[in-house]
Design a protein around this motif. Structure first.
Motif, short mmCIF file in Angstrom:
data_model
loop_
_atom_site.label_atom_id
_atom_site.label_comp_id
_atom_site.label_asym_id
_atom_site.label_seq_id
_atom_site.Cartn_x
_atom_site.Cartn_y
_atom_site.Cartn_z
N TYR A 229 -2.08 12.25 0.42
CA TYR A 229 -2.55 10.92 0.33
C TYR A 229 -1.93 9.82 1.23
O TYR A 229 -2.53 8.99 1.85
N LEU A 230 -0.69 9.94 1.39
CA LEU A 230 0.06 8.96 2.14
C LEU A 230 -0.17 9.18 3.59
O LEU A 230 -0.48 8.25 4.47
N SER B 22 0.69 -1.05 -0.01
CA SER B 22 0.10 -0.13 -0.01
C SER B 22 0.96 1.15 -0.10
O SER B 22 0.61 2.21 -0.71
N VAL B 23 1.92 1.32 0.80
CA VAL B 23 2.76 2.48 0.82
C VAL B 23 3.54 2.63 -0.32
O VAL B 23 3.68 3.76 -0.99
N SER B 24 3.96 1.56 -0.87
CA SER B 24 4.92 1.74 -2.11
C SER B 24 4.19 2.00 -3.01
O SER B 24 4.65 2.71 -4.03
N PHE B 25 2.86 1.48 -3.41
CA PHE B 25 2.29 1.92 -4.65
C PHE B 25 1.56 3.16 -4.56
O PHE B 25 1.12 3.93 -5.45
N MET B 26 1.30 3.59 -3.33
CA MET B 26 0.75 5.07 -3.25
C MET B 26 1.84 5.77 -3.50
O MET B 26 1.68 6.91 -4.31
N ILE B 27 3.05 5.74 -3.17
CA ILE B 27 3.99 6.55 -3.57
C ILE B 27 4.33 6.55 -5.24
O ILE B 27 4.74 7.27 -5.70
N SER B 28 4.15 5.47 -5.68
CA SER B 28 4.41 5.20 -7.02
C SER B 28 3.53 5.78 -7.94
O SER B 28 4.20 5.76 -9.34
N GLN B 29 2.59 6.30 -7.85
CA GLN B 29 1.79 6.97 -8.78
C GLN B 29 2.28 8.18 -9.52
O GLN B 29 3.05 9.17 -9.01
N ASN B 30 2.44 8.01 -11.03
CA ASN B 30 2.77 9.08 -11.71
C ASN B 30 4.36 9.21 -11.50
O ASN B 30 4.63 10.33 -11.36
N GLU C 245 -12.08 3.58 -1.02
CA GLU C 245 -12.77 4.61 -0.14
C GLU C 245 -11.69 5.55 0.33
O GLU C 245 -12.07 6.42 0.79
N ILE C 246 -10.52 5.14 0.34
CA ILE C 246 -9.44 5.89 0.92
C ILE C 246 -8.55 6.90 -0.31
O ILE C 246 -8.52 6.44 -1.30
N PRO C 247 -8.59 8.18 0.24
CA PRO C 247 -8.28 9.06 -0.55
C PRO C 247 -6.82 8.73 -1.23
O PRO C 247 -5.88 8.15 -0.54
N GLY C 248 -6.73 8.98 -2.47
CA GLY C 248 -5.52 8.53 -3.18
C GLY C 248 -5.37 7.25 -3.78
O GLY C 248 -4.61 6.94 -4.57
N ILE C 249 -6.43 6.28 -3.29
CA ILE C 249 -6.34 4.87 -4.02
C ILE C 249 -7.46 4.74 -5.02
O ILE C 249 -8.67 4.95 -4.75
N GLY C 250 -6.83 4.77 -6.19
CA GLY C 250 -7.95 4.40 -7.50
C GLY C 250 -7.83 2.90 -7.80
O GLY C 250 -7.06 2.06 -7.10
N PRO C 251 -8.23 2.55 -9.00
CA PRO C 251 -8.46 1.40 -9.20
C PRO C 251 -6.92 0.54 -9.64
O PRO C 251 -6.97 -0.60 -9.09
#
Length: 262
Positions: free
Chosen positions: A167-168, A111-119, A199-205
């Protein structure tokens, strides 16, 4: 602990884009060696030929329970020969991605890694993840630890997360008193878990599907990034209803390898 493997390659897994908590270590010419963190565990894993060796960071023999943890983490309890034989992969796709396994990672690490990884790009992602892990004795900071770290504005800004920082922070705050329902209900449908995560801000599909595939054991989950969407447009791709996530990992690696030819 030495384990004989097949359809397994540490370097292929390390470069597959699914994990950011590995650090490559110096090794001999004929082997690969990594310091690996997952949840509250760390090990040194090395591979020479088909032999995988797992040691503690101090170089000692792990306990039986710790070895069982890593055996599952590396998906060595999955028959990849049988799985790959049922997937609609071409010979080129299988050869290009030989040895990749979808790891059974800790959901929070993912979760942490891929929240950071966006764009973002690999060096920037790795910088942020490594900085966080250095602040928690080589492990991913758990939710309360991460919240405390991000409350330090100077530290938070040094991570260079840009728009991902709030978001993190929201993820860390939420996870202090929450975890995915899948962990209590293994039969929870993928669509329901995806909806909960989103439902968590910053987490899309895309991020939700990565958490489901890499961290919660939904091997049917198919993260759709640029490469996968391109494959879906260019080819007739039918995702396996049980192992679509593993199929996706092989097609992802093949697309990146052959992009210049398309």
């Amino acid at each position: 602990m030495r384990i004989e493997t097949s359809d397994f390659s540490l370097p292929a897994i390390a470069s597959s884009g699914q994990v950011f908590t590995w650090q490559e270590l110096p090794s001999g010419r004929a082997d690969a060696r990594f310091l690996i963190a997952s949840s509250r565990h760390r090990c040194i894993a090395s591979q020479k030929g088909t032999t995988l060796t797992i040691l503690t960071p101090s170089g000692s023999q792990p306990s039986a329970s710790v070895l069982a943890y890593w055996h599952h983490y590396f998906a060595l309890d999955q028959d990849y020969g049988a799985i790959l034989s049922r997937l609609p992969l071409t010979q080129d796709q299988r050869q290009c991605s030989a040895g990749i396994r979808v790891l059974a990672q800790d959901w929070w690490d993912v979760s942490v890694s891929f929240m950071i990884s966006q764009n973002s790009n690999i060096p920037r992602i790795q910088h942020a993840v490594t900085s966080l892990m250095e602040s928690a004795h080589g492990l991913m900071p758990r939710p309360k630890q991460l919240k405390a770290l991000l409350d330090d504005e100077e530290y938070a800004q040094a991570l260079k997360l840009g728009y991902r920082l709030p978001y993190l922070r929201a993820l860390a705050k939420t996870a202090c008193h929450w975890q995915p329902r899948r962990l209590q209900d293994p039969a929870m449908p993928l669509a329901d878990e995806m909806a909960e995560l989103e439902e968590i801000p910053g987490i899309g599909p895309k991020v939700a599907s990565c958490i489901c595939l890499y961290g919660l054991g939904y091997l049917e989950a198919v993260p759709r990034d640029t490469w996968i969407k391109r494959a879906e447009r260019a080819y007739t791709v039918e995702w396996d209803p049980v192992y679509g996530g593993i199929q996706q990992q092989y097609i992802f690696a093949w697309m990146r390898e052959t992009a210049s030819e398309l």
